[in-house]
Design an enzyme around this catalytic site. Structure first.
Site, PDB file in Angstrom:
ATOM      1  N   SER A 174       4.659  49.095  24.751  1.00  0.00           N
ATOM      2  CA  SER A 174       4.860  48.883  23.222  1.00  0.00           C
ATOM      3  C   SER A 174       4.282  49.527  22.261  1.00  0.00           C
ATOM      4  CB  SER A 174       4.592  47.182  22.913  1.00  0.00           C
ATOM      5  OG  SER A 174       5.276  46.834  21.858  1.00  0.00           O
ATOM      6  N   ASP A 451      16.085  45.900  26.397  1.00  0.00           N
ATOM      7  CA  ASP A 451      15.029  45.907  25.399  1.00  0.00           C
ATOM      8  C   ASP A 451      15.353  46.250  24.009  1.00  0.00           C
ATOM      9  OD1 ASP A 451      12.506  46.026  24.137  1.00  0.00           O
ATOM     10  OD2 ASP A 451      11.676  47.706  25.144  1.00  0.00           O
TER      11      ASP A 451
END
Length: 534
Positions: A174, A451
């Site tokens: 991330s 995602d």
């Protein structure tokens, strides 16, 4: 003459000794008996300002696990939890996560370093605009490079864990994966190799593309109904009567929000829960929401079409779920006065200047630190899609909404201000970092097919030239059917796609580790030969 020869000879012996241990097999022959969570922790005196050392230092905390460490000269697996206090992420030191799994494979130690301004790693005693000036991208990246180059690790006082003598492998996910990518670009030649899971590399202030992977991956009947709900909310707030607007807010329990944009933002927030779904999850809030909307029973991974449901029923179902399941305790924060009610909406109110959210300068206020990062250099604000594109996020939410919040949270103090106010833009950031145009060296990228952060990654379908192609120096793995950072957790290996991606990634890192020892043994032998001749 002897004392000058002694150092390179001993060094060569150390490296060749490591080679003899590592080259035959990167796996330890016997699994160590010590399976405790931590081997220890340390404090590193980090520079507050890397361009002006005279400003001083602060205590940057770090933790390490040597369960699988092969001894001096063995690899260092580096990790930072990014925007989280490190004490909440110490499981990344273990082999239940990818950093620990790589350490197990290559006989490495895991070293976890806390990001400046989070947890116990605080340069100052409050988070004023002036004090936050040192929370800048160059300072953050320089922290980790300076740490790697100068730290004296308690478990290896020989000095053989220096990046010149052993491969440092930075693993990130991330936001920390984005730091991985930007370090490889801006501060090369310290870390030997990189693994970036879910890295957003192309800065965007108007990040409406965040919605697209969610729309593609979610149950399609739920998608259609959410698009209809958000369209209805936008129509009422943009062209409805004052009575209609208030009625809609009451229906969702948001009547205490005066700004329509705050209400629209709140109603769009549950969508972001899609990002959090992991293959190992058996129940998620997102699937709960879809089930409630349609009185159906979707699993978190199901993406087929369901039956059509009357829109009024859909709207009522979403409102009931939002008001009874999502909103309660969303804003509850006992240490903030006025935020203690079960159905408080204070955390959603961006215009109440008396709110403690605007005045809490304590170093425990992680939300303020993250807001600064977003306002200063990170951006990636989720917004509504263009008018000609179906949206599951309200179009009332645009970059102006976030920029106004930046101005309110971080008032100018003398010349001290945040990046956007000083002229930083997504374009200037991409000019600095390379954005989607990058040629990496020994950096592996992984992204989930569904995602939301994929839209800003090297695998983005919005990249002008299409998703970037994989190369030997910059391998790219797209993991089918999953969301964000699924390959970081061993529990997700129940999913075939995740398992294969993890195995491929670990094998690649292992090869790069071998390359380090092979290349450095040749260099040392050559240097030593030249030294002896002279």
């Amino acid at each position: 003459m002897l004392r000058y020869l002694l150092i390179p000879i001993l060094y060569l012996q150390v490296v060749l000794g490591v080679l003899s241990e590592v080259l035959p097999s990167l796996k330890p022959s016997v699994v160590p008996k010590n399976t405790s969570l931590l081997s220890g922790r340390g404090v590193f005196r980090q520079l507050i300002d890397h361009t002006h050392p005279e400003v001083g230092t602060f205590s940057q905390k770090y933790w390490f696990n040597t369960t699988y460490w092969g001894g001096p000269g063995s690899p260092i697996i580096f990790y930072t939890p990014g925007q989280h206090p490190a004490t909440n992420r110490l499981y990344y030191l273990t082999d239940t996560t990818l950093p620990g799994l790589i350490a197990k494979e290559v006989r490495g130690a895991v070293v976890l370093v806390e990001h400046r301004y989070f947890g116990e790693s605080q340069p100052f005693d409050n988070l004023s605009t002036s004090n936050l000036q040192y929370l800048a991208l160059d300072q953050v990246l320089a922290d980790f490079v300076h740490f790697a180059r100068t730290v004296e690790l308690p478990f290896d006082l020989s000095g053989n864990s220096h990046p010149l003598r052993t491969p440092w492998i930075w693993v990130g996910n991330s936001y920390s994966a984005t730091l991985v990518a930007w370090t490889e670009r801006l501060f090369p030649n310290t870390f030997w190799a990189y693994y970036a899971s879910g890295a957003a590399v192309n800065s965007m202030q108007d990040f409406w593309q965040f919605n697209y992977p969610t729309q593609q991956g979610m149950p399609q009947s739920c998608r259609s109904n959410l698009e209809a709900i958000i369209s209805h909310v936008d129509n009422v707030f943009l062209s409805g009567s004052p009575e209609q607007k208030q009625e809609l807010k009451i229906r969702f329990g948001l009547q205490d929000l005066s700004l329509l944009e705050d209400t629209a933002y709140a109603l769009s927030q549950p969508i972001i829960g899609w990002t959090l779904i992991q293959p190992s999850d058996t129940h998620t809030q997102f699937s709960e929401m879809c089930n409630a909307i349609e009185n159906a029973n979707f699993s978190s991974s199901r993406r087929d079409f369901g039956s059509k449901t009357n829109f009024q029923t859909v709207l009522d179902n979403y409102a009931d779920w939002f008001k009874t399941s999502y909103l309660p305790r969303l804003c509850e924060r006992p240490n903030y006065s006025g935020w203690t009610g079960r159905n408080s909406v204070q955390c959603l109110d961006t215009v109440n200047l008396s709110s403690q959210a605007f005045h809490d300068l304590s170093v425990q206020n992680d939300d303020r630190v993250w807001d600064w990062i977003a306002c200063n250099y990170f951006f990636f604000w989720q917004t509504g899609s263009p008018i000609d594109t179906p949206t599951i996020f309200s179009r009332l939410i645009d970059p102006v909404y976030y920029e106004r919040r930046c101005r309110l949270i971080f008032p100018k103090e003398g010349n001290a201000t945040y990046g956007i106010a000083a002229g930083v833009t997504d374009k200037s950031m991409n000019a600095l970092t390379g954005g989607w145009n990058r040629t990496g060296k020994r950096i592996l990228f992984t992204n989930g097919e569904f995602d939301p952060w994929r839209s800003a990654s090297v695998s983005s379908v919005f990249r002008p030239d299409g998703p970037m192609q994989s190369t030997s120096q910059q391998p790219i793995i797209l993991i089918k059917g999953v969301q964000h950072q699924a390959d970081m957790y061993v529990r997700n290996r129940i999913n075939k796609e995740v398992r294969e991606a993890m195995d491929t990634g670990i094998a690649q890192i292992s090869r790069w580790v071998l390359d380090f020892y092979t290349e450095n043994s040749k260099t040392l032998a050559h240097d030593l030969q030249g030294f002896c001749v002279h």
